[in-house]
Design a protein around this motif. Sequence first.
Motif, short mmCIF file in Angstrom:
data_model
loop_
_atom_site.label_atom_id
_atom_site.label_comp_id
_atom_site.label_asym_id
_atom_site.label_seq_id
_atom_site.Cartn_x
_atom_site.Cartn_y
_atom_site.Cartn_z
N TYR A 1 23.06 -28.70 -5.46
CA TYR A 1 23.87 -27.51 -5.19
C TYR A 1 24.24 -27.46 -3.70
N GLY A 2 25.36 -26.80 -3.41
CA GLY A 2 25.74 -26.50 -2.03
C GLY A 2 26.01 -27.71 -1.16
N GLU A 3 26.30 -27.43 0.09
CA GLU A 3 26.51 -28.45 1.13
C GLU A 3 25.22 -28.51 1.94
N ILE A 4 24.21 -29.13 1.37
CA ILE A 4 22.88 -29.13 1.96
C ILE A 4 22.57 -30.50 2.56
N GLU A 5 22.11 -30.49 3.80
CA GLU A 5 21.65 -31.71 4.45
C GLU A 5 20.14 -31.82 4.30
N HIS B 1 27.10 -21.53 -1.43
CA HIS B 1 28.08 -20.44 -1.51
C HIS B 1 28.31 -19.96 -0.08
N GLN B 2 28.06 -18.71 0.23
CA GLN B 2 28.24 -18.24 1.61
C GLN B 2 26.91 -17.87 2.24
N ARG B 3 25.86 -18.50 1.76
CA ARG B 3 24.51 -18.20 2.24
C ARG B 3 23.94 -19.40 2.98
N TRP B 4 23.39 -19.16 4.17
CA TRP B 4 22.77 -20.22 4.95
C TRP B 4 21.39 -20.52 4.39
N ILE B 5 21.11 -21.79 4.19
CA ILE B 5 19.83 -22.25 3.68
C ILE B 5 19.13 -23.04 4.78
N HIS B 6 17.89 -22.74 5.03
CA HIS B 6 17.05 -23.53 5.95
C HIS B 6 15.64 -23.44 5.42
N GLN B 7 15.15 -24.54 4.84
CA GLN B 7 13.87 -24.49 4.15
C GLN B 7 13.09 -25.78 4.35
#
Length: 115
Positions: free
Chosen positions: A29-33, A54-60
């Motif tokens: 999913y998403g544009e995740i690096e 979507h329009q949510r920043w992910i950092h995990q």
Amino acid sequence: MEGVTDKLNTYQQIVQQLLMEYAKSKPAYGEIEVETIFDTQRNHYQIVHFGWHHQRWIHQGVIHLDIRNEKIWIFCNSTEHDVAEDLVNLGVPKQDIVLGFYPPFMREMSDYAVG
């Protein structure tokens, strides 16, 4: 019998090799690096996912391993990989793997090290 330095070097290589292999898989999913973070001076190793879904920043932080007192500690694993079993398959004895995300009383019930 291998010395402490040899064992540390071997475990550093195994952990880095394993995490580099895991890091080849991107989330569906998403544009995740996917980024590996290796602190070889202090023996901290992580995989971090970051980017937009979507329009949510992910950092995990999805995996966090440390090497402490000649043992590989697994502090976080939010992936489908069985990190402990994969370490065993790469030659790490179960008594040198600690499931750090479990409390000590639960670790005693596993086949792995307590600490």
